[in-house]
Design a protein around this motif. Structure first.
Motif, short mmCIF file in Angstrom:
data_model
loop_
_atom_site.label_atom_id
_atom_site.label_comp_id
_atom_site.label_asym_id
_atom_site.label_seq_id
_atom_site.Cartn_x
_atom_site.Cartn_y
_atom_site.Cartn_z
N ASN A 143 0.93 -1.17 0.03
CA ASN A 143 0.13 0.08 0.14
C ASN A 143 0.93 1.07 -0.03
N LYS A 163 -3.38 10.93 -1.50
CA LYS A 163 -3.91 9.67 -2.34
C LYS A 163 -3.23 8.24 -2.10
N SER A 164 -3.67 7.12 -2.16
CA SER A 164 -2.99 6.01 -2.10
C SER A 164 -3.28 4.97 -3.03
N ASN A 165 -2.62 3.95 -3.28
CA ASN A 165 -2.73 2.77 -4.29
C ASN A 165 -2.23 1.71 -3.67
N SER A 166 -2.54 0.74 -4.36
CA SER A 166 -1.80 -0.62 -4.10
C SER A 166 -1.32 -1.40 -5.32
N ASN A 167 -0.25 -2.08 -4.89
CA ASN A 167 0.51 -3.16 -6.14
C ASN A 167 0.97 -4.16 -5.44
N SER A 191 3.09 1.17 -10.85
CA SER A 191 1.93 1.58 -10.40
C SER A 191 1.62 3.15 -10.57
N ILE A 193 -0.52 6.57 -9.46
CA ILE A 193 -1.47 7.35 -8.18
C ILE A 193 -1.78 8.67 -8.98
N THR A 195 -4.10 12.06 -8.51
CA THR A 195 -4.82 13.01 -7.50
C THR A 195 -5.31 14.17 -8.05
#
Length: 399
Positions: A143, A163-167, A191, A193, A195
């Motif tokens: 995360n 902002k966040s993202n997952s990989n 990945s 992100i 925003t």
């Protein structure tokens, strides 16, 4: 052999200043996943920067900010499966610029280095499984949390929302405990992100003409041919920002070469050329929107590290390593560039007591010189003879 514990921990404590390719700061460390039973660690590091940029007027400005880093790692065993987590500062753009107009009359003056305080913090949840005494696989989910931050350039102020993202991450390892051998490969896909944010312009009064070719005649080229019109102050706008993390491949290696002595090494490759930072602005003024847009120009990077670790006695171990990362050239057109690669010397010392280890790390980074020249209207910024020193401490325990 316990010696390998230090070889890894010293590098974690030191932190990694990977400024040649992109904005990577610390890399994912998976060494906790190979401990027997349960394991936990807490580390703290302080980066003390002596990285300065010099403008055409000879003024030097400390560009890379000092930073502090805190990292956690934990691992436990559930049957044949190891479960763990790790936190680290995977990326940062920490720059301190003057962000003033570069134009005075018909001369190009000032320092257009931007000010930025962006951080990308990562929490990785990992699992590994051993097929045999020698072979295992590892994988997990990451995360990535981008903090809210401000970017200020000569064109204005940009407030960017968090902002966040997952990989994910996956890899495998080969081990031979008889000689403390472990070879691990990790693959981390790219990945993105996306925003938003807000923008407010800064006033820039361009001179009518400027001597762009250096012949002493300030009337031979009109600025309006390059930028048609001054920029007024406090024009509001919206921001659409994209930050990409690169595909990364890491090879970690260690092996005993003599009694109580290890050789360690790593190769860390990041494909930054396809992972850029982009900030688009919308104000209703197309000319201003074009001028205020921000983009990076990162290049692919590979960092090599080679070291030795030595167990002196039952309680004391030491390590030394050397890291090098090449840059993309001695000149750049990106205001985010602060070096053309780097070299680092890393030292570590570990004291063991009962079921715990206390480690100390020291890293001295020497940055290769680079000159940043954005366009014909701006004077170059020179980064020469710059360094940074990182000190850290780590407490770990097995239970």
């Amino acid at each position: 052999m316990k010696t390998y514990l230090l070889a890894t921990s010293a590098l974690i404590v030191s932190g990694s200043l990977a400024l040649a390719g992109g904005f990577e700061l610390q890399t994912l460390d998976t060494s906790a996943m190979y401990k027997e039973g349960s394991f936990g660690s807490l580390s703290y590091a302080s980066i003390n920067s002596n990285l300065k940029g010099k403008d055409a007027g000879g003024t030097k400005l400390k560009t890379l900010k000092d930073q502090t880093l805190t990292s956690l790692a934990f691992k436990t065993q559930v049957g044949d499966i190891g479960l763990g987590m790790a936190t680290y500062r995977s990326g940062a753009i920490q720059m301190s610029g003057s962000s003033v107009s570069t134009f005075t009359g018909t001369e190009m003056k000032g320092n257009y280095i931007p000010s930025v305080n962006a951080e990308l913090n990562t929490m990785a949840f990992l699992a590994n499984y051993s097929f045999s005494e020698n072979f295992s696989v590892i994988g997990g989910v990451k995360n990535n949390q981008l903090n809210s931050f401000n970017l200020t350039s000569i064109y204005g102020s940009y407030d960017i929302s968090s902002k966040s993202n997952s990989n994910y991450v996956f890899g495998s390892a080969y081990e031979n405990s008889a000689i403390a051998l472990r070879a691990e490969i990790l693959i981390q896909p790219s990945s993105k992100i996306s925003t938003t944010g807000t923008y407010k312009s800064s006033a820039i009064a361009f001179p009518e003409d400027i001597d762009l070719n250096g012949d002493g005649d300030a009337t031979d080229v009109g600025v309006d041919a390059i930028f048609p019109g001054d920029i007024p102050a406090n024009v509001p706008g919206t921001v659409a920002a994209t930050l990409k993390t690169p595909e990364m491949i890491t090879l970690n290696f260690q092996s005993g070469i003599a009694a109580d002595t290890l050789i360690t090494g790593s190769i860390h490759q990041a494909k930054w050329k396809s992972a850029q930072v982009k900030v688009d602005v919308t104000t209703g003024n197309a000319t201003l929107d074009t001028a205020a847009a921000v983009s990076s120009d990162f290049s692919d990077s590979t960092k090599y590290t080679l070291g030795l670790a030595r167990k002196f006695n039952d309680v004391l171990s030491g390590s030394i390593s050397y890291s090098t990362e090449a840059g993309s050239g001695s000149s750049s057109t990106s205001t985010f560039s602060m070096s053309n690669g780097s070299k680092s010397i890393n030292l570590g010392l570990q004291y063991s007591f009962d079921q715990a280890n206390l480690s100390f790390g020291l890293s001295h980074t020497m940055f290769n010189d680079v000159t940043v020249d954005v366009n014909t209207l701006t004077a170059p910024i020179e980064y020469k003879n710059n360094t940074a020193t990182t000190v850290g401490i780590k407490l770990s325990t097995s239970f």
